[in-house]
Motif scaffolding. Structure first.
Motif, mmCIF file in Angstrom:
data_model
loop_
_atom_site.group_PDB
_atom_site.id
_atom_site.type_symbol
_atom_site.label_atom_id
_atom_site.label_comp_id
_atom_site.label_asym_id
_atom_site.label_seq_id
_atom_site.Cartn_x
_atom_site.Cartn_y
_atom_site.Cartn_z
ATOM 1 N N ALA A 143 0.817 -1.219 0.000
ATOM 2 C CA ALA A 143 0.000 0.000 0.000
ATOM 3 C C ALA A 143 0.850 1.269 0.000
ATOM 4 C CB ALA A 143 -0.931 0.003 1.210
ATOM 5 N N ARG B 62 3.978 1.773 -4.858
ATOM 6 C CA ARG B 62 2.961 1.721 -5.913
ATOM 7 C C ARG B 62 3.345 2.595 -7.107
ATOM 8 N NH1 ARG B 62 -2.042 2.925 -2.002
ATOM 9 N NH2 ARG B 62 -3.222 3.291 -3.924
ATOM 10 N N GLN B 63 3.996 3.725 -6.814
ATOM 11 C CA GLN B 63 4.330 4.632 -7.915
ATOM 12 C C GLN B 63 5.653 4.281 -8.592
ATOM 13 O OE1 GLN B 63 4.035 8.256 -5.682
ATOM 14 N NE2 GLN B 63 1.807 7.978 -5.516
ATOM 15 N N LEU C 262 0.521 -8.154 -3.797
ATOM 16 C CA LEU C 262 -0.938 -8.288 -3.802
ATOM 17 C C LEU C 262 -1.386 -9.591 -4.457
ATOM 18 C CD1 LEU C 262 -1.816 -4.598 -4.672
ATOM 19 C CD2 LEU C 262 -2.156 -5.741 -2.468
ATOM 20 N N ALA C 263 -0.507 -10.197 -5.213
ATOM 21 C CA ALA C 263 -0.845 -11.486 -5.833
ATOM 22 C C ALA C 263 -0.575 -12.651 -4.885
ATOM 23 C CB ALA C 263 -0.046 -11.674 -7.121
ATOM 24 N N SER D 58 -7.352 -16.581 -7.359
ATOM 25 C CA SER D 58 -6.727 -15.904 -6.223
ATOM 26 C C SER D 58 -6.300 -16.952 -5.205
ATOM 27 C CB SER D 58 -7.734 -14.941 -5.584
ATOM 28 O OG SER D 58 -7.107 -14.160 -4.582
ATOM 29 N N TYR D 59 -5.452 -16.542 -4.249
ATOM 30 C CA TYR D 59 -5.125 -17.374 -3.093
ATOM 31 C C TYR D 59 -4.571 -18.731 -3.523
ATOM 32 C CZ TYR D 59 -6.002 -18.570 1.906
ATOM 33 O OH TYR D 59 -5.920 -18.892 3.239
ATOM 34 N N GLU E 13 -9.648 -1.422 4.805
ATOM 35 C CA GLU E 13 -8.491 -1.359 3.893
ATOM 36 C C GLU E 13 -8.853 -0.564 2.632
ATOM 37 O OE1 GLU E 13 -7.617 -5.499 3.314
ATOM 38 O OE2 GLU E 13 -7.068 -5.797 5.415
ATOM 39 N N GLY F 114 -7.597 3.213 1.067
ATOM 40 C CA GLY F 114 -7.091 3.368 -0.295
ATOM 41 C C GLY F 114 -6.151 2.270 -0.748
ATOM 42 N N TRP F 115 -6.120 1.154 -0.008
ATOM 43 C CA TRP F 115 -5.221 0.071 -0.407
ATOM 44 C C TRP F 115 -5.687 -0.549 -1.715
ATOM 45 C CZ3 TRP F 115 -3.911 -3.427 4.428
ATOM 46 C CH2 TRP F 115 -3.307 -2.634 5.414
ATOM 47 N N PRO F 116 -4.771 -0.753 -2.641
ATOM 48 C CA PRO F 116 -5.153 -1.437 -3.890
ATOM 49 C C PRO F 116 -5.230 -2.951 -3.666
ATOM 50 C CG PRO F 116 -2.821 -0.928 -3.931
ATOM 51 C CD PRO F 116 -3.349 -0.397 -2.611
ATOM 52 N N SER F 117 -5.742 -3.629 -4.663
ATOM 53 C CA SER F 117 -5.761 -5.097 -4.621
ATOM 54 C C SER F 117 -5.165 -5.639 -5.913
ATOM 55 C CB SER F 117 -7.195 -5.618 -4.471
ATOM 56 O OG SER F 117 -7.799 -5.726 -5.750
ATOM 57 N N HIS F 118 -5.089 -6.954 -5.966
ATOM 58 C CA HIS F 118 -4.570 -7.629 -7.164
ATOM 59 C C HIS F 118 -5.341 -7.252 -8.435
ATOM 60 C CE1 HIS F 118 -3.224 -10.818 -9.810
ATOM 61 N NE2 HIS F 118 -4.430 -11.328 -9.860
ATOM 62 N N LEU G 265 -2.748 0.780 -9.758
ATOM 63 C CA LEU G 265 -2.160 0.544 -8.445
ATOM 64 C C LEU G 265 -1.979 1.838 -7.676
ATOM 65 C CD1 LEU G 265 0.603 -2.154 -8.937
ATOM 66 C CD2 LEU G 265 -1.538 -2.314 -7.671
ATOM 67 N N ALA G 266 -1.663 2.893 -8.387
ATOM 68 C CA ALA G 266 -1.345 4.148 -7.715
ATOM 69 C C ALA G 266 -2.585 4.981 -7.428
ATOM 70 C CB ALA G 266 -0.345 4.940 -8.551
ATOM 71 N N GLY G 267 -3.713 4.596 -8.020
ATOM 72 C CA GLY G 267 -4.906 5.426 -7.877
ATOM 73 C C GLY G 267 -5.810 4.980 -6.748
ATOM 74 N N ILE H 148 -14.392 -6.891 -4.596
ATOM 75 C CA ILE H 148 -14.878 -7.592 -3.394
ATOM 76 C C ILE H 148 -14.451 -9.053 -3.444
ATOM 77 C CG2 ILE H 148 -16.927 -8.375 -2.138
ATOM 78 C CD1 ILE H 148 -18.337 -5.803 -3.107
ATOM 79 N N ARG H 149 -14.647 -9.674 -4.599
ATOM 80 C CA ARG H 149 -14.311 -11.100 -4.717
ATOM 81 C C ARG H 149 -12.840 -11.352 -4.438
ATOM 82 N NH1 ARG H 149 -17.261 -10.757 -10.033
ATOM 83 N NH2 ARG H 149 -19.415 -11.206 -9.499
ATOM 84 N N GLU H 150 -11.984 -10.540 -5.067
ATOM 85 C CA GLU H 150 -10.552 -10.726 -4.865
ATOM 86 C C GLU H 150 -10.186 -10.518 -3.395
ATOM 87 O OE1 GLU H 150 -7.773 -11.739 -5.974
ATOM 88 O OE2 GLU H 150 -6.428 -10.721 -4.574
ATOM 89 N N MET I 43 -11.923 -10.841 -0.808
ATOM 90 C CA MET I 43 -12.518 -11.833 0.098
ATOM 91 C C MET I 43 -12.036 -13.257 -0.198
ATOM 92 S SD MET I 43 -14.255 -10.287 2.374
ATOM 93 C CE MET I 43 -15.149 -11.680 3.075
ATOM 94 N N SER I 44 -11.058 -13.382 -1.076
ATOM 95 C CA SER I 44 -10.662 -14.725 -1.502
ATOM 96 C C SER I 44 -9.838 -15.489 -0.466
ATOM 97 C CB SER I 44 -9.912 -14.677 -2.832
ATOM 98 O OG SER I 44 -10.849 -14.619 -3.870
ATOM 99 N N THR J 207 -12.331 -20.227 -4.831
ATOM 100 C CA THR J 207 -12.381 -19.059 -3.944
ATOM 101 C C THR J 207 -13.461 -18.113 -4.463
ATOM 102 O OG1 THR J 207 -10.895 -17.706 -5.275
ATOM 103 C CG2 THR J 207 -9.876 -19.181 -3.658
ATOM 104 N N ASN J 208 -13.689 -17.079 -3.719
ATOM 105 C CA ASN J 208 -14.653 -16.061 -4.137
ATOM 106 C C ASN J 208 -14.291 -15.506 -5.517
ATOM 107 O OD1 ASN J 208 -16.568 -13.946 -4.143
ATOM 108 N ND2 ASN J 208 -16.502 -13.857 -1.912
ATOM 109 N N ALA J 209 -12.996 -15.318 -5.768
ATOM 110 C CA ALA J 209 -12.573 -14.710 -7.035
ATOM 111 C C ALA J 209 -12.811 -15.621 -8.235
ATOM 112 C CB ALA J 209 -11.092 -14.333 -6.968
#
Lengths: 330, 167, 693
Positions: free
Chosen positions: A80, A85-86, A96-97, A236-237, B117, B121-125, B130-132, B141-143, B145-146, C630-632
């Motif tokens: 984060a 990120r930048q 994040l992956a 994911s995961y 989170e 402003g935390w990004p996700s996969h 990523l920066a926005g 949500i799906r990602e 909550m995975s 998974t959810n995704a």
């Protein structure tokens, strides 16, 4: 799990001295991999020295450019962080992956680097494994090898390194800061990890008692245009089948510079030096990408279940490079 | 080795004795009888044991209790304000976001932590930029909550429940 | 059947009555029941797949502080009956599969029990084991029946001749891997002996089944065993009676007076509580030039354990699915040194319809017909197997409604023709079916209690299916009172007996018993009973089961994307349309359908227990290795149903809905993946490596 003592470290130096002085002692970060292994009987330490609250939880600029990431910075905080990120998006993307939100919230930078292979035989103490019990044999080499190595393996071990973060750090030429019994030292990340050879029990060159305190990212403007692509069995995961971290510097349609590392293919994050070499000075074009990927994979040797990783790695490299250079070509 | 320690759980303070080997999850379930966090895999592979640990969602099965002396833990039970359910829990009921209910407390804690989170402003996969900033669409949500597996297959309703709360 | 209930509460989307307890995590599951002075059990598992235990050295473990007892085959209490070798826990030195219980430790804490279990030394006389299912084995055999009591083989007409002379044919083999049920709540038991009475807090789908089984093993009258299971964290077929419950009861015998707490680890669940057998299925279809099927053969090879037969009824749905004058189905088993397979959601139908519905897709293409139209063209007038009329059969309506909602008419039938953003896109369809099953043995009691309320008692269980809610609705309508006047009590064998929550039979069996009890009650006491008035009832016989073939049907439509470079496969859209009689509670019913479709998607894309034949065990035996969705992995997924009035099935007019949703999903997805890529994968799961080129 055998009983063990627990100590919370006050400072790095004394933590190092304690662990170095006791063969059965290990450092404890968040425990997301160590406790996992202790439950399975894969790790049987008699003393845990908890370093998770040492004051290494900061991300700070380095003199002369670059960024220092403290060893206890949590994966989610690192992903984060605006500077990551930048300026190093591939690193944020790799983090994040990996794992899940609730694991990233506790997992540390150093712990992520030092997580051990997810080879099913390594994790099952009822089966032989040279990494877990040197000399007992490798159950994977003629076994279930869907997730295993295609590059740099040895007859003694065909496991892969599971970290996503470390793949990005490898592409970024990160430097690992280590505190040890005989003082501090710095290691290029490519020197931290080893291929299995005839000592697969050693994932890294670290000696007993050496503690990672920070990871330094060099100044690398081209990393602002970088990405991480992970191919896995779930959306994911899940650990990577194959992953690619890459950064490009394209000027006038020509690859001035490029960094590529692969995950899921070897005992360590695999720096794709041959592909990089083939691409430097080449046109940012599909043919060149394909040629470079093939060059990297000429030495690839599949096992029973993972021949697919060769076209998968090739195609993923091409996809990533195409994505990173696509804007240029537009 | 036994160790005496303190945990603050759902607003109450507990002194307890644990084996150094006791995980935070087992300390809650077996020592304190607090069974809202569930044990589904015991290896960080399912998310059923998720709580809010010092304000963040975290799995408790791979955390050693002894390393979390004086930690503040909120379970799904502690999210409720008296008789009033937490909005996320209420939405899970409204949208039938569960069936057998075993993964549910972990799902709800995870959703509450996840919404914080997003707020930060935390990004996700799957974030486009990523920066926005983050727009919490269904894919996000799906990602996010995975890390919480549900074998009954309530994912679609879980997403609907969280979508409603986020709105 | 006569006298369908008039629906008032039935058909309403009542919120789950157990919902509040579940969203707060306060609903007690088996392991969580507070007990005093509890002790913990950890088992020792066999590290060989076949042979004999020659010695168990417990000296070190017994010396460990906090260890109360080490159970071994030499010292474990003797069970009365040893006929079921899966359940004859610690009764002999024989090892029938890797992971079998060979000893166990009872200790003051879970940490000590687990540590001590690792210290127990077991030596073996190891014999060569065989755990490989292959079609070319020379020891395949025909079981006496397939589950639960269907004929092993059937044949009508001249299938070989018809196939040989058919204008269009396909002949393909499909495989499904070993799959594990993996409910989120690991199997758990708290067992306490007090004198010669045993109480079990058990994570079970069948409290009475466990009670009767345990009582038999210990030679007790059934009423000396009480099984309590108010909340169960999923089961999907695996939570019947397995060795873990027996071991808990045996251990509790040894430490009488102290409750023994025993929860399996996720890893242990891969060898002790069953799984879906892998299958190898050859299907041959023959059709005339109009696309009318003339021959259907379905030959199945699957496995069982050498210590106990379990014969999955994989080809059974093929017997009544489509009209063809010449039909044959067969089942052959290999008895291996493996754990005993068990029921897993949609046993028989789920793997069997994957193969049949994949073959139907291939055949539609071979005939040049749309897959929806091809199925409709082969719709039977009566059950091809029994010749009986269907009590109701609305497969065609499901196909048509699904096609309409899914936008099927816009589909270009040519495979590998659509590409979006680097993804190959396709759509597919498959049919679903599941029989209406009623299991005898359920009874219910209704008592008028204070404040005009009615207490309804039956030892049914809610494994996530919504029993607490749906049975309350049925009781309310049967008594003609509002739902909030009903206090339902389930999950305890101290209540009137109930059949197992399996075979999608719960509501049919338990609901019929509740309705019967309500009718008895009203007949006896009229509309204004006194407090304390009580009547009982049981599931009545249904003569219509002899006169009609009873099945639920459905159609599933999938959109699939396969990444052109990486082979990654995604399912952005899944729609199920079902015809399953009257729906008791639309809210929980939709969850059942969608949940099962989600599990079907998981089966299609992920699930694969990899048997390592060298060790005789599943290599990927945890949730990191054995992937469930998974959810995704889920995109837009929905289920709807069409109105269906069936006066023959039961008093509610309902058909079971717990399993039909998983039947056909994998075929719809595989068919869509073929449409997307032109690549036909006949071996599940559909992983990226199979599509990469």
């Amino acid at each position: 799990m055998i009983p063990f003592d627990y100590e919370r470290a006050d400072d790095a130096r004394s933590a190092v001295a304690t662990v170095a002085g006791r063969p059965g002692a290990v450092f404890l970060g968040a425990g997301t991999n160590l406790v996992d292994h202790m439950k399975l009987g894969v790790a049987n330490p008699d003393l845990l020295v908890d370093v998770s609250r040492l004051p290494f939880d900061v991300i700070e600029p380095l003199q002369g450019g670059g960024v220092r990431i403290g060893a206890t910075v949590r994966n989610s905080d690192l992903a984060a962080a605006p500077v990551i990120r930048q300026r190093y998006p591939m690193l944020a993307a790799a983090l994040l992956a990996g794992a899940s939100g609730q694991l990233r919230n506790v997992a540390t930078t150093a712990g992520n680097l030092l997580q051990r292979t997810r080879c099913v035989y390594f994790q099952d103490v009822t089966t032989p494994c040279n990494k877990r019990r040197p000399g007992s044999g490798c159950s994977a080499v003629e076994g279930y090898t869907r997730d295993h190595a295609i590059l740099g393996a040895s007859p003694h071990c065909v496991a892969v390194h599971p970290s996503d973060m470390a793949v990005a750090l490898t592409a970024l030429d990160a430097v690992v800061q280590v505190e040890g019994p005989s003082g501090p030292r710095s290691l290029a990340i490519s020197d931290l990890y080893r291929l299995p050879g005839d000592q697969p029990q050693r994932d890294t060159v670290l000696e007993h008692g050496e503690l990672i305190t920070a990871v330094d990212l060099p100044e690398l403007p081209m990393a602002a245009r970088s990405s991480y692509r992970k191919v896995r069995d779930r959306a994911s995961y899940a650990f990577a089948l194959v992953s690619v971290a890459a950064a490009v510097d394209v000027v006038d349609g020509v690859m001035r510079d490029v960094r590529i590392a692969l995950g899921g293919v070897a005992h360590k994050p695999w720096r794709a030096s041959r592909a990089e070499e083939a691409l430097r000075g080449a046109p940012a074009a599909e043919d060149a990408f394909r040629h470079a990927a093939d060059a990297e994979l000429t030495e690839a040797r599949p096992l029973r279940d993972n021949a697919f990783k060769i076209p998968m790695a090739r195609n993923t490299m091409v996809t990533v490079l195409r994505g990173l250079t696509w804007e240029e070509g537009r | 080795m036994d160790v005496e320690m303190t945990l603050r759980v759902d607003g109450a303070r507990y002194r307890l004795v644990v084996d150094t080997r006791t995980t935070l999850l087992d300390a809650l379930r077996e020592r304190l009888g607090i069974t809202s966090p569930k044990k589904g895999c015991d290896h960080g592979q399912c998310g059923a044991c998720t709580v809010l640990l010092d304000g963040r969602r975290a799995t408790t099965c791979l955390a050693l209790a002894v390393a979390h002396d004086d930690a503040e833990i909120i379970t799904a039970n502690g999210l409720a304000a008296g008789e009033e359910l937490h909005p996320v829990a209420r939405a899970f009921l409204d949208h039938d976001g569960f069936q057998c209910g075993y993964c549910t407390p972990g799902q709800i804690c995870s959703a509450v932590g996840m919404l914080d989170e997003v707020e930060a402003g935390w990004p996700s996969h799957v974030s486009e930029e990523l920066a926005g900033g983050v727009e919490l669409d269904d894919e996000e949500i799906r990602e996010r909550m995975s890390g919480n597996l549900c074998r009954c297959g309530a994912y679609a309703n879980i997403v609907a429940a969280i979508r409603e709360v986020a709105r | 059947m006569t006298g369908l209930l008039e629906p008032r509460a039935i058909g309403t989307s009542l919120e789950r009555l157990d919902g509040r307890a579940k969203v707060t995590g306060t609903a007690p599951y088996a392991f969580e029941h507070p007990v005093d002075n509890g002790v913990y059990l950890h088992p020792v598992q066999s590290s060989i797949a076949r042979g004999r235990i020659t010695a168990v050295d417990a000296t070190e473990a017994e010396a460990l502080d906090g260890v109360i007892a080490v159970l071994t085959p030499a010292n474990a209490p003797r069970l009365v009956s040893g006929d079921d070798r899966e359940l004859a826990v610690l009764q002999s030195d024989e090892v029938g599969f890797r992971g079998q219980f060979v000893a166990a430790v009872v200790a003051e804490s879970s940490e000590i029990a687990r540590q001590a279990a690792d210290m127990v030394g077991v030596t073996y006389d190891r014999q060569p084991h065989d755990t490989e299912l292959r079609a070319d084995r020379d020891d395949l055999y025909a079981p006496g029946v397939v589950n639960p009591d269907y004929p092993t083989d059937t044949s009508d007409g001249d299938p070989d001749g018809a196939f040989a002379s058919a204008a269009v044919t396909i002949d393909e083999t499909y495989t499904t891997p070993m799959e594990h049920n993996n409910p989120m709540e690991p199997h758990a038991t708290v067992a306490l002996w007090a004198g010669d009475a045993l109480t079990l807090y058990d994570s079970t789908q069948g409290p009475n089944l466990v009670r009767d089984g345990i009582a038999g093993l210990f030679g007790l009258p059934a009423d000396r065993v009480r099984v309590i299971a108010p909340h169960v964290g999923g089961g999907f077929g695996s939570k019947t009676l397995h060795a873990n419950v027996v071991l808990a009861a045996v251990a509790a015998r040894v430490v009488a007076g102290r409750p023994v707490k025993f929860a399996l680890t996720r890893q242990q669940m891969f060898s002790l509580v069953g799984y879906r057998t892998p299958t190898i299925q050859r299907i041959r279809l023959g059709a005339d030039s109009d696309g009318r099927l003339t021959a259907i053969t379905h030959d199945v090879i699957e496995q069982t354990s050498r210590i106990k037969e379990f014969a999955e009824q994989t080809a059974v749905p093929t017997r009544s699915m489509y009209a063809a004058p010449n039909r044959r189905t067969t089942h052959r088993l290999a008895a291996l040194d493996v754990p005993v397979p068990t029921w897993m959601r949609g046993p028989g139908e789920c793997p069997g319809m994957y193969a049949l519905e994949s073959a139907m897709d291939e055949m539609a293409l071979a005939c040049g017909l749309d897959p929806v139209e091809f199925r409709i063209r082969n719709e039977p007038d009566v059950d091809p197997e029994s010749g009986l009329p269907f009590s109701s059969r609305n497969l065609v309506a499901c196909l048509r409604e699904g096609a309409r909602r899914f936008g099927w008419e816009r589909r270009d039938p040519i495979p590998a023709a659509r590409r979006e953003d680097g993804w190959l896109v396709g759509t597919g369809v498959a049919a679903s079916t599941f029989p209406v099953i009623r299991i005898p043995g359920s009874a219910a009691t209704i008592r008028r209690v204070h404040d005009g309320r009615y207490r309804v008692e039956i030892a049914a269980v809610d494994i996530g299916t919504g029993t607490w809610t749906a049975l309350t609705q049925i009781a309310a309508d049967a008594l003609d009172v509002p739902v909030d006047a009903v206090d339902l009590q389930i999950g305890d064998t101290a209540l009137p007996p109930a059949s197992v929550a399996g075979g999608s039979s719960g509501i049919t069996s338990w609901g019929s018993a509740v309705v019967d009890a309500a009718r008895e009650f009203r007949e006896k006491y009229g509309p204004d009973p006194e407090d304390g008035d009580e009547a009982g009832g049981a599931m009545p016989d249904n003569p219509d089961t002899e006169r009609f073939a009873m099945h639920a049907y459905g159609a599933q439509f999938a959109e699939v994307r396969v990444h052109a470079d990486t082979g990654e496969i995604r399912v952005p859209r899944l729609l199920g349309v079902f015809a399953a009689g009257r729906i008791i509670n639309p809210r929980t019913a939709r969850s059942q359908f969608v949940g099962a479709m989600t599990m079907g998607l998981s089966m299609a894309l992920h699930e694969d227990s990899v048997m390592d034949p060298r060790f005789g065990q599943v290599a990927n035996h945890d949730f990191a290795g054995y992937h469930i969705a998974t959810n995704a992995d889920i995109g837009s997924i929905d289920a709807i149903w069409i109105e269906e009035d069936d006066p023959h099935v039961n008093a509610m007019g309902s058909k079971g809905i717990g399993e039909i949703g998983i039947v056909g999903t994998a075929a719809a997805i595989a068919n869509a993946a073929h449409h997307a890529t032109g690549i036909r994968i006949r071996d599940l799961p559909l992983t990226a490596d199979k599509y990469i080129r």
